[in-house]
Design a protein around this motif. Structure first.
Motif, PDB file in Angstrom:
ATOM      1  N   UNK A 289      39.667  38.364 -57.672  1.00  0.00           N
ATOM      2  CA  UNK A 289      39.962  38.901 -56.521  1.00  0.00           C
ATOM      3  C   UNK A 289      41.596  39.464 -56.163  1.00  0.00           C
ATOM      4  N   UNK A 290      41.305  40.788 -56.667  1.00  0.00           N
ATOM      5  CA  UNK A 290      42.701  41.570 -56.746  1.00  0.00           C
ATOM      6  C   UNK A 290      42.697  42.718 -55.758  1.00  0.00           C
ATOM      7  N   UNK A 291      43.281  42.513 -54.360  1.00  0.00           N
ATOM      8  CA  UNK A 291      43.202  43.593 -53.600  1.00  0.00           C
ATOM      9  C   UNK A 291      44.169  44.731 -54.063  1.00  0.00           C
ATOM     10  N   UNK A 292      43.669  46.198 -54.177  1.00  0.00           N
ATOM     11  CA  UNK A 292      44.482  47.006 -54.623  1.00  0.00           C
ATOM     12  C   UNK A 292      45.723  47.498 -53.702  1.00  0.00           C
ATOM     13  N   UNK A 293      45.782  47.186 -52.623  1.00  0.00           N
ATOM     14  CA  UNK A 293      46.825  47.176 -51.398  1.00  0.00           C
ATOM     15  C   UNK A 293      48.026  46.305 -51.509  1.00  0.00           C
ATOM     16  N   UNK A 323      34.936  29.270 -67.215  1.00  0.00           N
ATOM     17  CA  UNK A 323      35.244  30.307 -66.182  1.00  0.00           C
ATOM     18  C   UNK A 323      36.617  30.168 -65.625  1.00  0.00           C
ATOM     19  N   UNK A 324      37.533  31.242 -65.241  1.00  0.00           N
ATOM     20  CA  UNK A 324      38.711  31.276 -64.659  1.00  0.00           C
ATOM     21  C   UNK A 324      38.703  32.173 -63.551  1.00  0.00           C
ATOM     22  N   UNK A 325      39.260  31.718 -62.419  1.00  0.00           N
ATOM     23  CA  UNK A 325      39.479  32.400 -61.289  1.00  0.00           C
ATOM     24  C   UNK A 325      40.857  32.855 -60.949  1.00  0.00           C
ATOM     25  N   UNK A 326      40.773  33.986 -60.405  1.00  0.00           N
ATOM     26  CA  UNK A 326      42.213  34.605 -60.086  1.00  0.00           C
ATOM     27  C   UNK A 326      42.076  35.251 -59.031  1.00  0.00           C
ATOM     28  N   UNK A 327      43.067  34.712 -57.922  1.00  0.00           N
ATOM     29  CA  UNK A 327      43.107  35.318 -56.343  1.00  0.00           C
ATOM     30  C   UNK A 327      44.527  35.896 -56.100  1.00  0.00           C
ATOM     31  N   UNK A 328      44.715  37.074 -55.607  1.00  0.00           N
ATOM     32  CA  UNK A 328      45.976  37.575 -55.359  1.00  0.00           C
ATOM     33  C   UNK A 328      45.807  37.946 -53.965  1.00  0.00           C
ATOM     34  N   UNK A 329      46.952  37.350 -53.057  1.00  0.00           N
ATOM     35  CA  UNK A 329      46.923  37.175 -51.651  1.00  0.00           C
ATOM     36  C   UNK A 329      48.150  37.648 -51.236  1.00  0.00           C
ATOM     37  N   UNK A 330      48.190  38.616 -50.245  1.00  0.00           N
ATOM     38  CA  UNK A 330      49.559  39.099 -49.575  1.00  0.00           C
ATOM     39  C   UNK A 330      49.638  38.692 -47.976  1.00  0.00           C
ATOM     40  N   UNK A 331      50.584  37.737 -47.586  1.00  0.00           N
ATOM     41  CA  UNK A 331      50.934  37.450 -46.274  1.00  0.00           C
ATOM     42  C   UNK A 331      52.098  38.152 -45.882  1.00  0.00           C
ATOM     43  N   UNK A 332      52.228  38.024 -44.650  1.00  0.00           N
ATOM     44  CA  UNK A 332      53.471  38.770 -44.169  1.00  0.00           C
ATOM     45  C   UNK A 332      54.885  38.442 -44.698  1.00  0.00           C
ATOM     46  N   UNK A 337      49.686  34.010 -55.899  1.00  0.00           N
ATOM     47  CA  UNK A 337      48.813  34.085 -57.087  1.00  0.00           C
ATOM     48  C   UNK A 337      48.028  32.752 -57.379  1.00  0.00           C
ATOM     49  N   UNK A 338      46.638  32.643 -57.054  1.00  0.00           N
ATOM     50  CA  UNK A 338      46.035  31.417 -57.711  1.00  0.00           C
ATOM     51  C   UNK A 338      45.323  31.559 -58.671  1.00  0.00           C
ATOM     52  N   UNK A 339      45.379  30.764 -59.795  1.00  0.00           N
ATOM     53  CA  UNK A 339      44.518  30.811 -61.032  1.00  0.00           C
ATOM     54  C   UNK A 339      43.951  29.623 -61.324  1.00  0.00           C
ATOM     55  N   UNK A 340      42.649  29.380 -61.244  1.00  0.00           N
ATOM     56  CA  UNK A 340      42.050  28.145 -61.664  1.00  0.00           C
ATOM     57  C   UNK A 340      41.022  28.395 -62.875  1.00  0.00           C
ATOM     58  N   UNK A 341      40.701  27.037 -63.331  1.00  0.00           N
ATOM     59  CA  UNK A 341      39.915  27.287 -64.620  1.00  0.00           C
ATOM     60  C   UNK A 341      39.059  25.988 -64.339  1.00  0.00           C
ATOM     61  N   UNK A 342      37.873  25.789 -65.059  1.00  0.00           N
ATOM     62  CA  UNK A 342      36.635  24.582 -65.156  1.00  0.00           C
ATOM     63  C   UNK A 342      36.972  23.868 -66.234  1.00  0.00           C
ATOM     64  N   UNK A 343      38.215  23.869 -66.614  1.00  0.00           N
ATOM     65  CA  UNK A 343      38.286  23.216 -68.158  1.00  0.00           C
ATOM     66  C   UNK A 343      38.722  21.794 -68.080  1.00  0.00           C
ATOM     67  N   UNK A 344      39.063  21.177 -68.866  1.00  0.00           N
ATOM     68  CA  UNK A 344      39.168  19.603 -69.286  1.00  0.00           C
ATOM     69  C   UNK A 344      40.436  19.142 -68.339  1.00  0.00           C
ATOM     70  N   UNK A 345      41.377  19.955 -67.984  1.00  0.00           N
ATOM     71  CA  UNK A 345      42.430  19.450 -67.092  1.00  0.00           C
ATOM     72  C   UNK A 345      43.559  18.675 -67.986  1.00  0.00           C
ATOM     73  N   UNK A 381      44.634  23.776 -61.430  1.00  0.00           N
ATOM     74  CA  UNK A 381      44.827  25.029 -60.298  1.00  0.00           C
ATOM     75  C   UNK A 381      46.266  25.338 -60.365  1.00  0.00           C
ATOM     76  N   UNK A 382      46.885  26.669 -60.565  1.00  0.00           N
ATOM     77  CA  UNK A 382      48.201  27.155 -60.540  1.00  0.00           C
ATOM     78  C   UNK A 382      48.255  27.953 -59.367  1.00  0.00           C
ATOM     79  N   UNK A 383      49.165  27.777 -58.540  1.00  0.00           N
ATOM     80  CA  UNK A 383      49.627  28.375 -57.465  1.00  0.00           C
ATOM     81  C   UNK A 383      51.141  28.809 -57.600  1.00  0.00           C
ATOM     82  N   UNK A 384      51.292  30.278 -57.688  1.00  0.00           N
ATOM     83  CA  UNK A 384      52.673  30.959 -57.533  1.00  0.00           C
ATOM     84  C   UNK A 384      52.775  31.534 -56.314  1.00  0.00           C
TER      85      UNK A 384
END
Length: 392
Positions: A289-293, A323-332, A337-345, A381-384
């Protein structure tokens, strides 16, 4: 004297000169003028003229100490003769001599000169007083000798204290210079260490990851060169592209390229390009989920890209994820940037890798932080987070 207090004490010396001048006028000159007030004739006017000359010369030496005509040494010789003359005139004597003694220690070039010149003044005063009174041993004569002896002892003591103070000041100055030199060297070494760490982090996040990708792609291409030529061709294209990107990053690191080798575009476009390459190279599913704005400056964009590259490299090498999940979110006031995976941890506390520490330091430089959540068998889960204060 030329051996005066340390330059840092000049203001104190000037204040002492001012207070002494007032005392010399009030306790020396004025009483001498009053002493001849009731006299008449040449002795009276001679005494007044001599006092005026001494006062004028003292003022000239105080205001113009480097005057080539009346140097301090010449003035002290004149003062010694003047005190002797005043000893033989009405209104003069031991009192004026005592009050004038500090001048020999203030203006003489050395302690020996002060002792000799003040001794000459004492002798001249005794001679003048003896000639005027006709007696060889009077109260004034005894007072002159006592005053001279006391001035010598006091002057030598002060001279020694000043010399000790100058020596201590010199020692402290040398120690301060040495401390400053050590501090400058420490800063230089720290700066060099910081620069080495920065270069090491850049190499790890760019060249090392690129070479690792090239190795993995080359191994995969070798295994499919006969069974799946089309797949091998795709992998060779990826190898070529990765090598070109590494070359561009290497030019940036050695300073032959003006800016980062990052391709132009928004942060979403940059991350999407990286994820597409990762999918192409590994075959893993990437849900993004990478919003272009989402807007940010170049440094933030580079930091988010490096975090993504490092996280994907760890997934490729260690996670065994599907599976790898990547979510980019902008707040005020922040970008996440959240990156998750379903691996062995893995156990976060046991992690000693350079990559996570490098990510933390890179984000900290931009007022950001990194949160890593993982446990064995539950993925990662990596949260930057980079705080922007509302600035795009």
């Amino acid at each position: 004297m030329s051996e005066r207090p340390h330059p840092t004490d000049r203001l104190t010396v000037q204040k002492f000169h001012s207070w002494y001048t007032a005392a010399w006028v009030l306790l020396g000159l004025i009483p001498s003028v009053i002493g001849v007030e009731n006299d008449s004739g040449a002795p009276k006017w001679g005494a007044l003229a001599l006092l005026a000359v001494l006062a004028s010369c003292y003022t000239a030496v105080r205001r113009f100490p480097d005057n080539p005509v009346l140097r301090p040494q010449a003035y002290l010789a004149l003062l010694a003769l003047g005190l002797g003359a005043m000893g033989g005139l009405p209104g003069g004597g031991a009192a004026l001599f005592i009050v004038s003694l500090p001048q020999f220690w203030l203006f003489a070039t050395a302690a020996r000169s002060a002792i000799v010149l003040s001794g000459a003044a004492a002798a001249a005063t005794v001679v003048g007083s003896t000639l005027r009174s006709g007696e060889s041993l009077t109260g004034n004569v005894v007072f002159v000798f006592i005053g001279y002896a006391a001035s010598v002892l006091t002057g030598l003591l002060i001279h020694r204290l000043v010399a000790d103070g100058d020596a201590r000041a010199g020692l402290l100055g040398a120690e301060l210079e040495s401390a400053q030199a050590r501090l400058a060297e420490a800063h230089r070494q720290q700066g060099a260490a910081d620069e080495r760490e920065r270069i090491a982090r850049e190499i790890h996040d760019t060249l090392a990851q690129g070479f690792a990708s090239i190795i993995v792609l080359a191994e995969a291409a070798r295994s499919t060169v006969t069974s799946d030529p089309e797949r091998t061709a795709q992998q060779l294209v990826s190898i070529e592209q990765t090598a070109r990107e590494n070359f561009a990053e290497a030019r940036v690191l050695v300073g032959s390229a003006p800016e980062s080798g990052l391709a132009p575009g928004s942060v979403a476009v940059t991350l999407r390009r990286t994820l597409d390459r990762f999918t192409q190279d590994t075959g893993l599913t990437v849900e993004a989920e990478l919003p272009p704005d989402v807007a940010c400056d170049q440094q933030t964009r580079i930091a988010l890209l490096r975090c993504t590259q490092e996280s994907l490299a760890n997934v490729r090498k260690h996670a065994r994820a599907t599976t790898v999940g990547v979510v980019l979110t902008q707040y005020p006031h922040a970008i996440e940037l959240e990156i998750t995976d379903d691996g062995n941890g893995f156990v976060v506390e046991d992690s000693r890798g350079f990559g996570l520490d490098g990510m933390r330091k890179r984000l900290a430089e931009l007022d950001g932080d990194l949160t890593v959540t993982s446990s064995l068998g539950d993925g990662t889960r990596i949260l930057a987070t980079i705080h922007t204060n509302g600035q795009p």
